[in-house]
Design a protein around this motif. Sequence first.
Motif, mmCIF file in Angstrom:
data_model
loop_
_atom_site.group_PDB
_atom_site.id
_atom_site.type_symbol
_atom_site.label_atom_id
_atom_site.label_comp_id
_atom_site.label_asym_id
_atom_site.label_seq_id
_atom_site.Cartn_x
_atom_site.Cartn_y
_atom_site.Cartn_z
ATOM 1 N N VAL A 175 43.419 34.511 40.690
ATOM 2 C CA VAL A 175 43.524 35.870 40.710
ATOM 3 C C VAL A 175 42.304 36.640 40.551
ATOM 4 O O VAL A 175 41.355 36.430 39.627
ATOM 5 C CB VAL A 175 44.718 36.622 39.538
ATOM 6 N N PHE A 176 41.923 37.634 41.495
ATOM 7 C CA PHE A 176 40.733 38.526 41.325
ATOM 8 C C PHE A 176 41.018 39.910 40.977
ATOM 9 O O PHE A 176 42.089 40.417 41.438
ATOM 10 C CB PHE A 176 40.223 38.167 42.806
ATOM 11 N N ASP A 177 40.013 40.605 40.445
ATOM 12 C CA ASP A 177 40.318 41.940 40.434
ATOM 13 C C ASP A 177 39.438 42.688 41.604
ATOM 14 O O ASP A 177 38.567 42.149 42.145
ATOM 15 C CB ASP A 177 39.811 42.436 39.033
ATOM 16 N N SER A 178 39.917 43.954 41.607
ATOM 17 C CA SER A 178 39.595 44.580 42.790
ATOM 18 C C SER A 178 38.140 45.404 42.625
ATOM 19 O O SER A 178 37.497 45.621 43.706
ATOM 20 C CB SER A 178 40.486 45.679 43.313
ATOM 21 N N VAL A 179 37.680 45.471 41.524
ATOM 22 C CA VAL A 179 36.585 46.252 41.223
ATOM 23 C C VAL A 179 35.231 45.381 41.258
ATOM 24 O O VAL A 179 34.199 45.634 42.212
ATOM 25 C CB VAL A 179 36.571 46.854 39.758
#
Lengths: 229, 208
Positions: A175-179
């Motif tokens: 899971v990756f964050d968008s920032v």
Amino acid sequence: MIESSITTNRMDTSNIFEKELDLRCQFNILTRPNGSVIYCEGETTVIAGIYGPVNCKMSKMLSDKAYIEMNYRPKAGVPSVQDRFYEDIIKNTCETALAGALYPRASVIITVQEMHDDGQLISCAINAACLACLDSGIDMRFIFASISCFLTKDGNLHLETPNSKNDIQAVFVFVFDSVKGDVIVSHTEGVYSIDNYKQGLKISREGSKQVFKFMEQEMARRMKQENTS
Amino acid sequence: MSGGIGELVYPGNILKNIRSNKFVCIIGPGLKRNDNLPNTLIVTRVGTLRFESPNTYWVDSLQKRYIPKRGELVVGIVAKKAGATKKQKVNINVGDAVYAKLLNTYKEMEPELVCVDSYFKAGSLGVLSSEGFVFSVSLNMAHRLLSIENPLLRTLGKKYKYEIAIGMNGKVWLNCAKTVDVLKIKEAIEIAEKKSDASILNTCKKVR
């Protein structure tokens, strides 16, 4: 032997990006929750709904942030140990992403219902939870996108479920964050080498950009629909 | 990543070059101060970024759940009764519809409602007649109905005599002399919910 497998891997990575991920979703499919979505990743399908922030039970109440209640429902029957494990992964992801500090003493209830599992269940459920959160308009720190990466026995990596499930040697879920594009969650099953993992991470990160793009497009469409209707 | 005014923004987007007035910037829903980088804002909701001169920013987003904000007017039904003193007799019963103002909504506390203004006068606030009819509309619709530019209520007023209280929480109290009129107005509002502002304006223009 090893060298040849690495070269084939490299060739594959370039092919993977040309392939578009098969993502579909529909918002607002349930009337009762504050946000809901049906989301498909290939054949894998889940429905997610979110209520909240609502009043919280005294026993569950947290004085500094919102309590997140995650319900993961399998296709049939009551949740098993495996399902509770999935539930925990999704819950942890949501806890980092939602701006819970804005709603202390409240609870947010997220329900994820599995409709069909074709191998990408965890990533599908996490993405559905994210879309449901976006749909409800709850405050979030960032968007998150999850992706499953399959390592087959011939040493290739795929971002989609391979046709023959017997060939799967390992599954990576990221899971990756968008920032910043950081990894929030890493979940692995099966046998693999460190190289496999690193390469899997690399192509998953690239693939996650597609998921983010998809989420933003769908939300843009939803906003447009709402404003013109 | 920084979205412009009137553009769609997503959670995690960072807004730079914030315009402020005497070092003050007012931020509304959907925005938060960015603790990691001074003088920037972080978006927390999907929506259209809005700016009002000189220094107010907010995000217009879709929301189905009402989150109380200080000073807003709401319609609600009394669920529990407590704390009447001899000096201040409360003449409100469980089940009554009330039109009230949010006195304070600290997030660490339960929100507090009042039915008097700062002069202890009820004004338009207070218990709503039990003859009225309470129904829900979407939060978006409540905002639209309350907007001064929206001609719907004024146009309906030409045809029917009615009394209405619209809460920011999406609850609407409606009262007419005739029950038929209540139903008609309710229907009109429900239809308008699915129409754009422009088409409401057009329809309203036709009514004389």
